[in-house]
Structure formats: structure tokens, C-alpha cells
Design a protein around this motif. Structure first.
Motif, PDB file in Angstrom:
ATOM      1  N   CYS A   1       0.657  -1.107   0.001  1.00  0.00           N
ATOM      2  CA  CYS A   1       0.002  -0.073   0.004  1.00  0.00           C
ATOM      3  C   CYS A   1       0.960   1.355   0.036  1.00  0.00           C
ATOM      4  N   GLY A   2       2.253   1.087  -0.287  1.00  0.00           N
ATOM      5  CA  GLY A   2       3.071   2.253  -0.224  1.00  0.00           C
ATOM      6  C   GLY A   2       3.688   2.786   1.164  1.00  0.00           C
ATOM      7  N   LYS A   3       3.820   1.889   2.041  1.00  0.00           N
ATOM      8  CA  LYS A   3       4.522   2.530   3.453  1.00  0.00           C
ATOM      9  C   LYS A   3       6.033   2.478   3.303  1.00  0.00           C
ATOM     10  N   THR A   4       6.543   1.569   2.598  1.00  0.00           N
ATOM     11  CA  THR A   4       7.859   1.882   2.223  1.00  0.00           C
ATOM     12  C   THR A   4       8.573   3.014   1.407  1.00  0.00           C
TER      13      THR A   4
ATOM     14  N   LEU B   1      14.441  -3.418   8.750  1.00  0.00           N
ATOM     15  CA  LEU B   1      14.616  -4.543   9.788  1.00  0.00           C
ATOM     16  C   LEU B   1      14.497  -5.911   9.106  1.00  0.00           C
ATOM     17  N   GLN B   2      13.932  -5.989   7.848  1.00  0.00           N
ATOM     18  CA  GLN B   2      13.925  -7.059   7.036  1.00  0.00           C
ATOM     19  C   GLN B   2      15.156  -7.800   6.797  1.00  0.00           C
ATOM     20  N   SER B   3      16.365  -6.929   6.853  1.00  0.00           N
ATOM     21  CA  SER B   3      17.725  -7.293   6.326  1.00  0.00           C
ATOM     22  C   SER B   3      18.119  -8.533   7.742  1.00  0.00           C
ATOM     23  N   SER B   4      18.302  -9.569   7.483  1.00  0.00           N
ATOM     24  CA  SER B   4      18.887 -10.498   8.647  1.00  0.00           C
ATOM     25  C   SER B   4      20.076  -9.924   9.374  1.00  0.00           C
ATOM     26  N   ALA B   5      21.009  -9.074   8.784  1.00  0.00           N
ATOM     27  CA  ALA B   5      22.200  -8.655   9.309  1.00  0.00           C
ATOM     28  C   ALA B   5      21.747  -7.732  10.596  1.00  0.00           C
ATOM     29  N   THR B   6      20.796  -7.072  10.378  1.00  0.00           N
ATOM     30  CA  THR B   6      20.175  -6.128  11.518  1.00  0.00           C
ATOM     31  C   THR B   6      19.543  -6.883  12.604  1.00  0.00           C
TER      32      THR B   6
ATOM     33  N   ASN C   1      12.841   5.587  11.576  1.00  0.00           N
ATOM     34  CA  ASN C   1      11.681   4.957  10.884  1.00  0.00           C
ATOM     35  C   ASN C   1      12.293   3.540  10.804  1.00  0.00           C
ATOM     36  N   LEU C   2      11.660   2.789  11.585  1.00  0.00           N
ATOM     37  CA  LEU C   2      12.138   1.290  11.714  1.00  0.00           C
ATOM     38  C   LEU C   2      10.928   0.442  10.752  1.00  0.00           C
ATOM     39  N   ASP C   3      11.359   0.166   9.656  1.00  0.00           N
ATOM     40  CA  ASP C   3      10.601  -0.675   8.756  1.00  0.00           C
ATOM     41  C   ASP C   3      10.567  -1.823   8.935  1.00  0.00           C
ATOM     42  N   GLU C   4       9.185  -2.617   8.700  1.00  0.00           N
ATOM     43  CA  GLU C   4       8.958  -4.089   9.146  1.00  0.00           C
ATOM     44  C   GLU C   4       9.414  -4.464  10.297  1.00  0.00           C
TER      45      GLU C   4
END
Length: 927
Positions: A613-616, A637-642, A704-707
């Protein structure tokens, strides 16, 4: 015979100038055993002693004999017959030393040639003493018989399995000789018996080994015939030695005297060097140093120089210091350098042929770099790269600093030539691949898998600002200009490859244009990269050539698709700030965020809504939507490294703040090391914030912490602990300069009680659809060059079908452009719209499948019930299954805006989704 003589000459030449080629010959003629798939080099001791090769030994002895001819001539003119012992001594000594060092072994006779005419009286004294203890009349015949028999056995018994037998014969004979030499002085009769017994013992052991070996050979007629013949010959040779045992008792004295004479003569020869006149002394130093040069050891050059200088000091005094420059000049082959430089200027100017007159072909022992050698190498690559590559690789393996320096000097020019000879876009793309015919061999470091993986991380898009940002952040190693520019051009080549895979000319054009701008900018920035004037002159034509090739490709594609419409729509990935034309609306969300952040309560913001819906995209575009007093920081936060552990989370947060602040012109303190975060992650984070936040002045950071749901997943999987939630709450409550915005599909309440208890002051912001006017603007004017037009009512129909859902608008818009290009039209008609919908369903399959499998229920039973409900709803049927499951599924479908309730019951919120369910959906049967 001619071949034998030629090989004999090559043996000496290679030993003195090309040791690697001599090593290759020894490996071919007497290969070492293979161990673990690796075959080691054959040493001179192997081929001359332990596993003798008759052809190699014959050539070696012939050379020693040829170098002894001056000695033979001198003895014949001025010496006596007994002085021919000196010839035997020189040959035996040369052979013995050759076992350890071939090059010095060759030249022992030459040293004796130099010393004998000057110091023959010393040899006379030793000769008289030796002659006095020889038994009268017994010298020539026994000595000849011993040497002939030993040589005959050595030639015949060269096979590995007979080598032990040969050793017993040789050792037994030697023991007999030594015992006989002692006994001959005491008692000649006892010598006969004792020496005979020892000889008999050695022959018996040899015969036993031969018989044992013969009994274990394979049954093969040809092999047996050969083995029997060889056995008979060896046995007869053994009998001959036994018969000669009596004679050897006397001959043993000769052998003993010879050994003594050899040892004495070696000492005399070395000592006599010092008594030579100065020219002969320096010539001897020259010869010794040249002989030791193939060892290529600096320490040996120093030791040789010191020893020769000290040896000559007693007779020559300070003049012996001349040995220092002479020895070093000879050891490091300085005359070779001048001769080869002369050849460089005098002979054929064809660079490929000229290379074969220079190292490493003519000599491998030139320590200093040759004048213009690097230019010849680069010119040869331009003339015939394939033929020159073998020479380049041969030079690479050389340990000599001169050739390494030549490669270092030539390599930048060679690589830039390879980058500059590209003729089309496909050769340009090949620069970044390990399949390139030359570059991976010339610069293997840049074509390893690890190096090429860097490009995948650096390249996120080939569009304008992010393209420059990603490429200029590439880490540059200190070193040559290859390290600076080749990785950048590899990235460019990969970008071009990705750009040409675009769906149409519009996408390809948009992707290639920033690459052209980047190359032009890089050309202007060359002086700032620390390159020398010569390097800049070398690299500018490369960058200009690459721009011309890309421009020609772009022009050719434009000619091939003159009427093709630009397709600006992007439905696969979030819209970054460089795609601002495609991003519409959402200003009211930005205004609401500003208002809430400035609120005294400073609530935690949670931006939620269905996927796609355009959040990112909204978070990416926040920097241009917010006032300058707010500095947004994006952390995915979708990056596993984080979310690997708490140290990784804290380090990722610091890096994101540092990166986005720098993009706004704010320099913050350097980020702490990984080790510091591993030791104390939260202390390190807060210490860094204490230093960094004062530099922001009046600005505030919006984190802004996405995902953000990934934090909950990591906590369940024990990768993160609840301490992280404590730390986030602490930062929210005690750092006024920080504001937090969590973005995801779920709200905090849906994540569980932990989240609600940790973040009590929370304001949810739900993001769903665009406004109709924003949707219309997106469809009609996504790009200034957009030429597609719509018939009356088509835009309204698209808005009604998509409910202004951003992803579906982009998806359907892209399908319309594709259909218009296929039909060679610039006008969207109802028929064209109907043709575009199936293509949109195909291209958007991941989105529709996600709604179908994730939004229909929380467990398998609910999902099946929800899917059945949607199927019945899409086909106008009433539900006919468990009401409890249906209610749960309906609740989830409503929560994620798949359906809505009206006065007439439940309906799909988005008509396009309803049509997909009716035409394409299949009930999940995997549960």
C-alpha cells in the motif's frame, strides 16, 4: 648426434640463465612420485645419483669434459702423466658438487684450468707424495676396470626397483676398497681374503634382491623377457666384480689415494685462488659468482663476496676489495642488463617477437628492470594479446624483482588498453564477468567471487542520485590506479547489463542516462582520486570510449523502437526519492507525523496497513515531505544482518543515523567497531548518541524502523532478547532529540502484550489508498515524457477497479503501456484495458497470491474457510460452512482490507481483486 649436442648446450645455458626450463627438463626425464595429486620438482641429486638418467648424465659429463680441455692441453704441454689424476679429480669433484648445485658443478674444471698453470708446483708436491705410496705397476688397469664396471652397472640398473641392488654393489665394493686399502699396508695376503669376503657378501645381497624382485614382477611376456635379460647382465656384472676382488685389494690403495688427493686438491684449488694475479683472481670471482647466481638468494651473494674478499686479502691486500663489485656485478647479472637493453634498441621492433629476445626467455636472472621492457610488454598485448599472455604469466611466476617491477609498470597500461578496445556494448558488459578472456588472468584479485559479490551489494538501482551515492561509497584500496578505477568500471558494466534487461526502451533509457552522467562525472573527478598526470592521461580515453559505446547503443535502441512508449510505472519495488514523479499524495500523513512529533507527549508512531500500500515508498520519500527540522533515518529490519543479535541491531541503527545524516550534510562521529558493539551493545549505542546528538543542533531524528515485526520474530527465535524493547523504551523516554516511527503490517496490539506494555504512548497511523485525484494524476502524468492518452471514462474505470490502491495502479498502468506498444497505439480504449487486465494478473501474481494465502486466516482451517468465502463471494454464492471459522476469516479479511461490509452484506473492497479470485484463484489444498 646433433640433437644430443644441442641438448648438451641447452643444459649448460638453462643452468646458467633459465633454471626453470632446466627444472622442466629434469621433471620430464625423471619425474618425482605424485603425492596427494601433487608432483614435486626433481632435484639434481635425484637425476645424477638416486634415480640416474643416462642421457642427462652423459650430457653433464660431456660438458664437464669439454670444460676440462684446457687442463688436458696444459698437462700435455707442461705436466707429467701422473698429472692426469688431476683431470680425474676435476671430473669427480664437478660431478659430486653438481649433485647439489649444477651450475657450480659445470665450472669446477674451469676453476682448475685457471689455477693449474699458475700453481702447478703445489700439485707436483701432492703428486709425488701420492705416487710414493702406490704399489708398483698397479694403477691404470685396476682403476679402469673399477670405473668401467661401476659405470656399466649404473647405466643398466637405472630402474627404480633395481636401485637398491645397485647400491649394495656400490657400497659393497666401496667397503672392500676401504678395507683393502688399510689391509694392503699391513698384510697383502690377509687383504686378499678379507676383501674377497666383503665383495662376496655385497654380491650375494645384490643377487638376493634381484631374485626377490624378479619373483614379484607381473606375468607379462615382454616384461619377463626384459627382466630376465637385465637380471643376467647384472648377475654377470656382479660375478665380474667378485673375480676382480683380488685385483681390488691392490686397487683399493689407488682408490684411497685418489680420495685423499681429491680432498687435498679441492683445498689447494680454493687456496690457490688467492695466490693468482689480480686479473685472474677477479676472473675467478666473476666465474664463481656467475655460477651461484641461478640460486637467486641474496644471502648467498653476500657470503660469497665476503669469503672471496677475505681469501684474497693476504696476498692482494686492499686490492682484494675489488672482488666486492666484481662478485656482485656478476651475481646480479648487470652485464646481461646492458646486453639486453642493447638488443631492445637494435633488433626487430615487432613487440611480440622482441619479447622473446628478452627475459624471461633469454635469461631469468636479470634482477633489475630492463629499460622500456614494460612498454614493449604493453605494446605486445596491443599487437597480439593471446600470444603475449603466456609471456605475461611466465613473468608473473618469476621471483626476480626486475620482472615484477616490469609487470607493475605495464599492468595499468595493459588493463586500460583492454578496457579501451571494446567495440560494442556486449564487450563492455563482459568486463565485469570472469569469462573475459584476459582481465581475470591479468588482475585475478578483482574477479574473485568475493570481489564480484561487492557489486551486488553496491548496486541497488541504476537511477540518478542513488546510483551516484552507491558508486561513490565504494571502498578504494591504497595502491595502483587499477585498484581505484577497475572496480568502478566493473560496477558500471553490471549496471549496463541490468539496464539492457529493462522491459522497453523507456526503462533502458532511464537506466543508461545516469550511467552516462556518472562516467562523465568520474572523468572530471580523476584528479581528486589521487591519480598521477600519466594515470589521468591513460584513463580518460577509457571513460570517453565507454560513454561513446553506451551512447551508440542507446541511439540504436531508440531507432529500433521509434514509436515505443516510455513505461515509467514501477510496481515491483518501493519508490525511492529519485522516482519522485511516480510518488503521489501522502502529504497528510507527513503533516500528521510532524504534528505528533512536536506534541509534548512525544508519542511513538506506528504506521501500519496492508502490504503493497506504499508504506516503504512513503518512508523513502519522507526527506522531501518533512521540514528541515526533522531528519528521517531509515532502517530496514527485514535485513537479517540487523536482527542477528543485539550488537548487530545497535550497530545497524548507528550506521543508518550516520549515513542519512551525512546525506543531509551533517557529519557525525565515526561509528564504533563491531568488537565494541559485541562487548557492550547498549552502552556503546548510548555513548555514541551522547556524542552525535549535540551536533544536530535544533534538529530531531525520526528513526523509521520498517518491517518492525521482525523484531518480534527474532525475540521468539532467541536471536534478540526483551532487553532490546527495554532499550527502545529508554531511548523514547529519555532522548528528546529522538522520535520513533514503527512501520509494518500489524499494530502493536496485534503483536502481543509485550509490545503494548513496553510502548504505552502509541499513535497508530493506517495507510491504505490514494485519493482519486492523486490516482488520476499518477495515471495521466507519471512522467513529463509520458505520451499515453485515455478515452473518456477509462481513467475513472481504472480508479474504480483498483480502489486507488497504489500497487495496483502501478501494475495496471504498466500493463496498459505494454499493450499500447504491442498494438502500436498511444490511446487506451476499453478493449485495450480489458487486454491489459490479464497481463496485470500475471505480472502481479505474487501480490494476489499473498492476499489469497495470508489475509484469509491465521491457521490452515481458517485459511481454507476464508478462501472458500472469497470464492463464494466472488461468484455471488452464500457461504455454506462452519460459521465460527468463517467469522474468524471474515475478521482477518476485513482487517486487511480485502472485504468490507455494506448495507447489502460483504463485498470486495477492490473490484480487481474480486475478478482475480473469480478467474484465477484456486483453493489452497496443501493443508
Amino acid at each position: 648426434m646433433n640433437r644430443f649436442l644441442r641438448e648438451t648446450w641447452e643444459l649448460w645455458y638453462w643452468a646458467m640463465f633459465c633454471p626453470s626450463r632446466l627444472q622442466q627438463r629434469m621433471n620430464e626425464w625423471v619425474p618425482a612420485e605424485e603425492k596427494d595429486g601433487v608432483r614435486s620438482d626433481t632435484h639434481s641429486s635425484d637425476i645424477l645419483l638416486f634415480r640416474p638418467n643416462s642421457r642427462f648424465i652423459a650430457q653433464f659429463v660431456l660438458l664437464i669434459f669439454l670444460f676440462s680441455l684446457p687442463l688436458i692441453w696444459g698437462i700435455a704441454l707442461h705436466g707429467q702423466a701422473i698429472d692426469f689424476l688431476l683431470l680425474f679429480e676435476a671430473i669427480v669433484t664437478a660431478y659430486s658438487i653438481g649433485i647439489f648445485c649444477l651450475s657450480i658443478g659445470f665450472h669446477i674444471p674451469l676453476l682448475v684450468d685457471l689455477v693449474y698453470p699458475v700453481n702447478s708446483e703445489v700439485y707436483q708436491t701432492v703428486r709425488d707424495e701420492a705416487q710414493g705410496i702406490l704399489p708398483p705397476g698397479l694403477f691404470v688397469i685396476p682403476l679402469a676396470l673399477i670405473l668401467t664396471t661401476t659405470w656399466f652397472c649404473m647405466l643398466l640398473l637405472k630402474k627404480d626397483r633395481f636401485f637398491l641392488a645397485y647400491n649394495f654393489i656400490l657400497i659393497g665394493g666401496t667397503i672392500s676398497a676401504w678395507l683393502g686399502s688399510w689391509l694392503a699396508i699391513q698384510n697383502w695376503y690377509f687383504a686378499l681374503v678379507a676383501t674377497g669376503l666383503v665383495g662376496l657378501l655385497s654380491i650375494g645381497l645384490s643377487v638376493f634382491i634381484l631374485v626377490y624382485d624378479f619373483s614379484n614382477i607381473r606375468i607379462d611376456k615382454l616384461e619377463i623377457t626384459y627382466e630376465v635379460a637385465l637380471f643376467v647382465v647384472v648377475f654377470l656384472a656382479s660375478i665380474m666384480i667378485f673375480i676382480m676382488a683380488i685385483i681390488m685389494s691392490f686397487a683399493a690403495v689407488v682408490m684411497a689415494v685418489i680420495i685423499v688427493v681429491v680432498m687435498v686438491r679441492i683445498v689447494i684449488s680454493m687456496g690457490s685462488i688467492a695466490t693468482l694475479p689480480l686479473p685472474f683472481f677477479l676472473l675467478t670471482c666473476w666465474l664463481i659468482a656467475a655460477s651461484l647466481s641461478p640460486t637467486m638468494q641474496d644471502w648467498l651473494a653476500i657470503i660469497t663476496t665476503v669469503m672471496l674478499t677475505a681469501l684474497g686479502f693476504e696476498d692482494l691486500n686492499w686490492m682484494s676489495l675489488l672482488a666486492v663489485p666484481v662478485t656482485l656485478i656478476s651475481y646480479y647479472r648487470l652485464p646481461d642488463y646492458f646486453i639486453l637493453t642493447f638488443i631492445n634498441f637494435l633488433f626487430d621492433r615487432n613487440p611480440v617477437r622482441l619479447l622473446h629476445l628478452l627475459p624471461p626467455y633469454t635469461t631469468e636472472l636479470v634482477w633489475l628492470p630492463l629499460l622500456n621492457h614494460d612498454r614493449i610488454l604493453a605494446a605486445a598485448f596491443r599487437t597480439d594479446a593471446s600470444a603475449t599472455l603466456a609471456t605475461f604469466q611466465k613473468m608473473q611466476t618469476s621471483p626476480l624483482p626486475g620482472l615484477r617491477f616490469t609487470i607493475e609498470q605495464a599492468l595499468p597500461q595493459i588493463i586500460t588498453d583492454q578496457l579501451n578496445i571494446i567495440r560494442n556494448i556486449y564487450e563492455l558488459i563482459a568486463i565485469a564477468t570472469p569469462e573475459h578472456p584476459f582481465l581475470p588472468l591479468l588482475a585475478p584479485t578483482f574477479y574473485q567471487i568475493e570481489s564480484l559479490e561487492i557489486n551486488k551489494q553496491v548496486i541497488q538501482t541504476v537511477s540518478s542520485s542513488s546510483y551516484f551515492k552507491n558508486n561513490w561509497s565504494f571502498d578504494i584500496e591504497n595502491g595502483t590506479n587499477i585498484d581505484t578505477l577497475l572496480p568502478r568500471l566493473q560496477i558500471v558494466a553490471k549496471d549496463v547489463d541490468a539496464a539492457l534487461k529493462g522491459g522497453n526502451i523507456g526503462i533502458r533509457k532511464r537506466a543508461l542516462e545516469p550511467i552516462l552522467t556518472y562516467l562523465l562525472r568520474l572523468e572530471l573527478q580523476l584528479p581528486k582520486l589521487g591519480l598521477t598526470t600519466l594515470a589521468i592521461k591513460r584513463w580518460k580515453p577509457v571513460l570517453a570510449k565507454w560513454r561513446r559505446v553506451i551512447e551508440l547503443e542507446l541511439q540504436e535502441q531508440q531507432q529500433q523502437s521509434q514509436d515505443e512508449l516510455l513505461n515509467p510505472f514501477q510496481y515491483g519495488n518501493p519508490l525511492r526519492s529519485d522516482r519522485a514523479n511516480l510518488f503521489r499524495g501522502r502529504q497528510k500523513f507527513a503533516d500528521e507525523i510532524v504534528r505528533l512529533i512536536l506534541d509534548r507527549n512525544r508519542p511513538t508512531l506506528v504506521l501500519h496497513g496492508p502490504r503493497r500500500c506504499g508504506k516503504t515508498s512513503f518512508l523513502y520519500n519522507l526527506p522531501r515531505l518533512l521540514p528541515s527540522s526533522l531528519l528521517p533515518v531509515y532502517l530496514d529490519l527485514q535485513s537479517s544482518a540487523t536482527t542477528t543479535d543485539e550488537a548487530a541491531f545497535c550497530q545497524g541503527l548507528v550506521r543508518a543515523i550516520h549515513r542519512d545524516s551525512r546525506s543531509q550534510g551533517i557529519e557525525l562521529p565515526i561509528t564504533p567497531t563491531r568488537k565494541e558493539f559485541l562487548e557492550t551493545p547498549y552502552i556503546t549505542l548510548e555513548d555514541w548518541l551522547e556524542q552525535a546528538l549535540p551536533r544536530l543542533g535544533e534538529r530531531r531524528l525520526l528513526l523509521n524502523l520498517d518491517e518492525f515485526e521482525k523484531i518480534g520474530t527474532a525475540i521468539k527465535e532467541k536471536r534478540l532478547s526483551l532487553n532490546l524493547l527495554d532499550e527502545l523504551r529508554h531511548l523514547i523516554q529519555h532522548y528528546d532529540s529522538l522520535a520513533f516511527l514503527f512501520s509494518g503490517v500489524q499494530t502493536l496490539d496485534e503483536l502481543g502484550p509485550n509490545w503494548s506494555s513496553y510502548f504505552i504512548s502509541v499513535v497508530p497511523l493506517e495507510m491504505t489508498y490514494l485519493e482519486p485525484d492523486e490516482a488520476e494524476s499518477l495515471l495521466t502524468n507519471p512522467d513529463p515524457e509520458f505520451a499515453l492518452r485515455y478515452e473518456r471514462g477509462i481513467v475513472e474505470e481504472i480508479i474504480q477497479l483498483t480502489r486507488c490502491q497504489p500497487y495496483l495502479l502501478q501494475l495496471l498502468g504498466s500493463a496498459l503501456v505494454t499493450q499500447a506498444n504491442l498494438n502500436h497505439t498511444q490511446l487506451v480504449t476499453p478493449d485495450l484495458l480489458q487486454a491489459a487486465i490479464p497481463e496485470a494478473f500475471t505480472n502481479g501474481e505474487p501480490y494476489f497470491t499473498n492476499v489469497w494465502t495470508e489475509f484469509t486466516g491465521n491457521n490452515p482451517a481458517e485459511i481454507i474457510a476464508g478462501q472458500e468465502f472469497l470464492l463464494e463471494l466472488a461468484n455471488g454464492l452464500a457461504p455454506g460452512h462452519s460459521q465460527d471459522l468463517t467469522d474468524a476469516a471474515i475478521g482477518r479479511l476485513r482487517r486487511y482490507h480485502a472485504i468490507e461490509q455494506t448495507d447489502n452484506g460483504y463485498v470486495f473492497e477492490v473490484p480487481l481483486l474480486e475478478r482475480w479470485v473469480r478467474e484465477r484463484a484456486v483453493k489452497n489444498s496443501n493443508f
